[in-house]
Design a protein around this motif. Structure first.
Motif, PDB file in Angstrom:
ATOM      1  N   LEU A 154       0.823  -1.204   0.000  1.00  0.00           N
ATOM      2  CA  LEU A 154       0.000   0.000   0.000  1.00  0.00           C
ATOM      3  C   LEU A 154       0.856   1.252   0.000  1.00  0.00           C
ATOM      4  CD1 LEU A 154      -2.669  -1.051   2.669  1.00  0.00           C
ATOM      5  CD2 LEU A 154      -2.892  -1.133   0.166  1.00  0.00           C
ATOM      6  N   LEU A 155       1.835   1.286   0.894  1.00  0.00           N
ATOM      7  CA  LEU A 155       2.723   2.439   1.027  1.00  0.00           C
ATOM      8  C   LEU A 155       4.136   1.945   1.291  1.00  0.00           C
ATOM      9  CD1 LEU A 155       0.571   4.734   3.376  1.00  0.00           C
ATOM     10  CD2 LEU A 155       0.921   5.049   0.917  1.00  0.00           C
ATOM     11  N   THR A 156       5.109   2.690   0.799  1.00  0.00           N
ATOM     12  CA  THR A 156       6.513   2.401   1.074  1.00  0.00           C
ATOM     13  C   THR A 156       7.141   3.618   1.740  1.00  0.00           C
ATOM     14  OG1 THR A 156       6.727   0.888  -0.802  1.00  0.00           O
ATOM     15  CG2 THR A 156       8.756   1.825   0.078  1.00  0.00           C
ATOM     16  N   ILE A 157       7.842   3.373   2.841  1.00  0.00           N
ATOM     17  CA  ILE A 157       8.478   4.440   3.613  1.00  0.00           C
ATOM     18  C   ILE A 157       9.982   4.350   3.409  1.00  0.00           C
ATOM     19  CG2 ILE A 157       8.870   5.366   5.923  1.00  0.00           C
ATOM     20  CD1 ILE A 157       6.186   4.052   6.712  1.00  0.00           C
ATOM     21  N   ARG A 158      10.591   5.469   3.037  1.00  0.00           N
ATOM     22  CA  ARG A 158      12.041   5.515   2.842  1.00  0.00           C
ATOM     23  C   ARG A 158      12.633   6.681   3.617  1.00  0.00           C
ATOM     24  NH1 ARG A 158      10.202   4.434  -2.668  1.00  0.00           N
ATOM     25  NH2 ARG A 158      10.639   2.244  -3.122  1.00  0.00           N
ATOM     26  N   ARG A 159      13.760   6.410   4.258  1.00  0.00           N
ATOM     27  CA  ARG A 159      14.446   7.459   5.001  1.00  0.00           C
ATOM     28  C   ARG A 159      15.276   8.309   4.044  1.00  0.00           C
ATOM     29  NH1 ARG A 159      16.367   7.946  10.358  1.00  0.00           N
ATOM     30  NH2 ARG A 159      15.954   5.740  10.830  1.00  0.00           N
ATOM     31  N   LYS A 160      15.176   9.614   4.202  1.00  0.00           N
ATOM     32  CA  LYS A 160      16.022  10.539   3.462  1.00  0.00           C
ATOM     33  C   LYS A 160      17.346  10.695   4.201  1.00  0.00           C
ATOM     34  CE  LYS A 160      14.942  13.508   0.774  1.00  0.00           C
ATOM     35  NZ  LYS A 160      15.288  13.733  -0.642  1.00  0.00           N
ATOM     36  N   VAL A 161      18.323  11.288   3.542  1.00  0.00           N
ATOM     37  CA  VAL A 161      19.595  11.581   4.201  1.00  0.00           C
ATOM     38  C   VAL A 161      19.338  12.528   5.357  1.00  0.00           C
ATOM     39  CG1 VAL A 161      21.872  12.593   3.914  1.00  0.00           C
ATOM     40  CG2 VAL A 161      20.873  11.249   2.064  1.00  0.00           C
ATOM     41  N   ARG A 162      19.910  12.212   6.502  1.00  0.00           N
ATOM     42  CA  ARG A 162      19.696  13.060   7.675  1.00  0.00           C
ATOM     43  C   ARG A 162      20.252  14.456   7.436  1.00  0.00           C
ATOM     44  NH1 ARG A 162      21.059   8.935  12.705  1.00  0.00           N
ATOM     45  NH2 ARG A 162      19.315   7.519  12.340  1.00  0.00           N
ATOM     46  N   GLU A 163      19.477  15.443   7.846  1.00  0.00           N
ATOM     47  CA  GLU A 163      19.864  16.830   7.635  1.00  0.00           C
ATOM     48  C   GLU A 163      20.375  17.434   8.933  1.00  0.00           C
ATOM     49  OE1 GLU A 163      16.151  18.372   6.471  1.00  0.00           O
ATOM     50  OE2 GLU A 163      16.049  17.255   4.590  1.00  0.00           O
ATOM     51  N   GLN A 186     -10.318   8.940  12.028  1.00  0.00           N
ATOM     52  CA  GLN A 186     -11.525   9.678  11.669  1.00  0.00           C
ATOM     53  C   GLN A 186     -11.649   9.809  10.153  1.00  0.00           C
ATOM     54  OE1 GLN A 186     -13.651  10.461  13.971  1.00  0.00           O
ATOM     55  NE2 GLN A 186     -12.312   9.960  15.718  1.00  0.00           N
ATOM     56  N   PRO A 187     -12.883  10.050   9.656  1.00  0.00           N
ATOM     57  CA  PRO A 187     -13.044  10.345   8.228  1.00  0.00           C
ATOM     58  C   PRO A 187     -12.209  11.566   7.863  1.00  0.00           C
ATOM     59  CG  PRO A 187     -15.170   9.954   9.263  1.00  0.00           C
ATOM     60  CD  PRO A 187     -14.178  10.050  10.377  1.00  0.00           C
ATOM     61  N   GLY A 188     -11.596  11.538   6.705  1.00  0.00           N
ATOM     62  CA  GLY A 188     -10.764  12.660   6.289  1.00  0.00           C
ATOM     63  C   GLY A 188      -9.304  12.294   6.162  1.00  0.00           C
ATOM     64  N   ILE A 189      -8.922  11.140   6.679  1.00  0.00           N
ATOM     65  CA  ILE A 189      -7.564  10.644   6.504  1.00  0.00           C
ATOM     66  C   ILE A 189      -7.650   9.134   6.289  1.00  0.00           C
ATOM     67  CG2 ILE A 189      -7.216  10.368   8.994  1.00  0.00           C
ATOM     68  CD1 ILE A 189      -4.249  10.991   8.556  1.00  0.00           C
ATOM     69  N   HIS A 190      -6.882   8.623   5.361  1.00  0.00           N
ATOM     70  CA  HIS A 190      -6.921   7.189   5.095  1.00  0.00           C
ATOM     71  C   HIS A 190      -6.221   6.452   6.230  1.00  0.00           C
ATOM     72  CE1 HIS A 190      -6.610   3.353   3.066  1.00  0.00           C
ATOM     73  NE2 HIS A 190      -7.351   3.818   2.075  1.00  0.00           N
ATOM     74  N   ALA A 191      -6.781   5.329   6.635  1.00  0.00           N
ATOM     75  CA  ALA A 191      -6.208   4.556   7.734  1.00  0.00           C
ATOM     76  C   ALA A 191      -4.775   4.137   7.439  1.00  0.00           C
ATOM     77  CB  ALA A 191      -7.068   3.326   8.016  1.00  0.00           C
ATOM     78  N   ALA A 192      -4.448   3.890   6.162  1.00  0.00           N
ATOM     79  CA  ALA A 192      -3.083   3.500   5.811  1.00  0.00           C
ATOM     80  C   ALA A 192      -2.104   4.639   6.053  1.00  0.00           C
ATOM     81  CB  ALA A 192      -3.024   3.045   4.350  1.00  0.00           C
ATOM     82  N   VAL A 193      -2.529   5.870   5.782  1.00  0.00           N
ATOM     83  CA  VAL A 193      -1.670   7.026   6.045  1.00  0.00           C
ATOM     84  C   VAL A 193      -1.455   7.181   7.546  1.00  0.00           C
ATOM     85  CG1 VAL A 193      -1.483   9.541   5.862  1.00  0.00           C
ATOM     86  CG2 VAL A 193      -2.331   8.211   3.926  1.00  0.00           C
ATOM     87  N   ALA A 194      -2.524   7.032   8.321  1.00  0.00           N
ATOM     88  CA  ALA A 194      -2.397   7.107   9.780  1.00  0.00           C
ATOM     89  C   ALA A 194      -1.464   6.027  10.293  1.00  0.00           C
ATOM     90  CB  ALA A 194      -3.776   6.990  10.433  1.00  0.00           C
ATOM     91  N   MET A 195      -1.545   4.816   9.733  1.00  0.00           N
ATOM     92  CA  MET A 195      -0.676   3.725  10.159  1.00  0.00           C
ATOM     93  C   MET A 195       0.757   3.995   9.764  1.00  0.00           C
ATOM     94  SD  MET A 195      -0.528   1.029  11.887  1.00  0.00           S
ATOM     95  CE  MET A 195       1.048   0.248  12.249  1.00  0.00           C
ATOM     96  N   ALA A 196       0.981   4.616   8.623  1.00  0.00           N
ATOM     97  CA  ALA A 196       2.341   4.977   8.212  1.00  0.00           C
ATOM     98  C   ALA A 196       2.957   5.959   9.204  1.00  0.00           C
ATOM     99  CB  ALA A 196       2.324   5.577   6.804  1.00  0.00           C
ATOM    100  N   VAL A 197       2.151   6.882   9.709  1.00  0.00           N
ATOM    101  CA  VAL A 197       2.646   7.816  10.720  1.00  0.00           C
ATOM    102  C   VAL A 197       3.013   7.069  12.001  1.00  0.00           C
ATOM    103  CG1 VAL A 197       2.036   9.798  12.181  1.00  0.00           C
ATOM    104  CG2 VAL A 197       1.372   9.772   9.757  1.00  0.00           C
ATOM    105  N   VAL A 198       2.202   6.070  12.370  1.00  0.00           N
ATOM    106  CA  VAL A 198       2.522   5.250  13.552  1.00  0.00           C
ATOM    107  C   VAL A 198       3.878   4.566  13.369  1.00  0.00           C
ATOM    108  CG1 VAL A 198       1.869   3.207  14.872  1.00  0.00           C
ATOM    109  CG2 VAL A 198       0.124   4.872  14.218  1.00  0.00           C
ATOM    110  N   ILE A 199       4.103   4.006  12.182  1.00  0.00           N
ATOM    111  CA  ILE A 199       5.372   3.340  11.901  1.00  0.00           C
ATOM    112  C   ILE A 199       6.535   4.311  12.065  1.00  0.00           C
ATOM    113  CG2 ILE A 199       6.748   2.233  10.086  1.00  0.00           C
ATOM    114  CD1 ILE A 199       4.058   1.179   8.950  1.00  0.00           C
TER     115      ILE A 199
END
Length: 248
Positions: free
Chosen positions: A85-94, A220-233
């Motif tokens: 569903l979603l892929t999370i990648r770390r950017k170079v630390r700033e 809540q309605p207005g944000i996809h549960a997958a996006v909320a779960m990505a934030v949890v990760i």
């Protein structure tokens, strides 16, 4: 332990094929709030990750990261069938040099504009991740930064739409995460200060306490549960009490 977290384990397909329909990450996938149970554990042997159930005990999301994943620095959020569903990648630390944040804060400290550069500077490492739809390697949809401040703040992270999608950025200020992830008490707020998702402790069942490894995610309605779960990760990556899922 699995049945104590949730009484049954049934896989259900994700109800939507697109998490960002019409290039709008705020479009609700449901008309009512949903409560998910998040377990900081993969169901696969020799993996770390997350297993997420809905209110009926159906498997909704999963993250499975093998201990020996080589140089792969991606975290893939999948649906119950294993579809990315979603892929999370770390950017170079700033590296950021924080001198001041706002004129108002310095005025409260009795520091005039001409004295700004006499304030001791502070070097900070800014951790930064990007979220892609599916397994895409280009055009990230969201950017997430860990909050860094010279002053004490409730903020934990900032989520903003990526400029690669100008239509998605028009008028969208993203989200801010506030609270305490360590205590499993935090919320994702939109630019109107509405709580779009909340992390809460899971109540004990039959006298069995779950600690911090099992908790609720109310979306809540207005944000996809997958996006909320990505934030949890990503909160786990920022404030983890165990080894990171992403190699630095």
């Amino acid at each position: 332990m699995t049945r104590k977290v949730h009484p049954k384990l049934t896989a259900v397909e994700s109800p939507e094929s697109h998490i960002f329909p019409g290039d709008d990450h705020r479009r609700p996938p449901a008309s009512a709030s949903i409560t998910l149970t998040v377990w900081r554990k993969s169901l696969l042997f020799n993996c770390s990750g997350f297993t997420v159930f809905d209110e009926k005990g159906n498997l909704v999301f999963r993250v499975d990261k093998y201990a020996k994943s080589g140089s792969n620095s991606d975290i893939v959020l999948m649906d119950a069938t294993g579809e990315p569903l979603l892929t999370i990648r770390r950017k170079v630390r700033e590296i950021a040099i924080w001198i001041c944040e706002t004129q108002a804060r310095f005025e409260k400290l009795g520091i005039s504009r001409s004295d700004h550069f006499s304030v001791p500077q502070k070097l900070s490492i800014v951790e930064h991740w990007q979220i892609y739809e599916g397994e895409a390697s280009a055009n990230p949809r969201l950017s997430v930064r860990k909050h860094v401040s010279f002053f004490r703040s409730k903020a934990l992270a900032h989520v903003t739409p990526c400029s690669a999608f100008p239509a998605d950025c028009g008028g969208a200020a993203g989200y801010e995460v506030e609270g305490s992830y360590a205590q499993r008490r935090c919320a994702i707020y939109d630019d109107s200060r509405r709580a779009m998702a909340e992390i809460r402790r899971k109540e004990a069942v039959s006298g069995v306490a779950f600690g911090h490894d099992v908790f609720r995610l109310v979306v809540q309605p207005g944000i996809h549960a997958a996006v909320a779960m990505a934030v949890v990760i990503l909160l786990e990556e920022m404030f983890r009490s165990r080894r990171s899922l992403i190699k630095p």
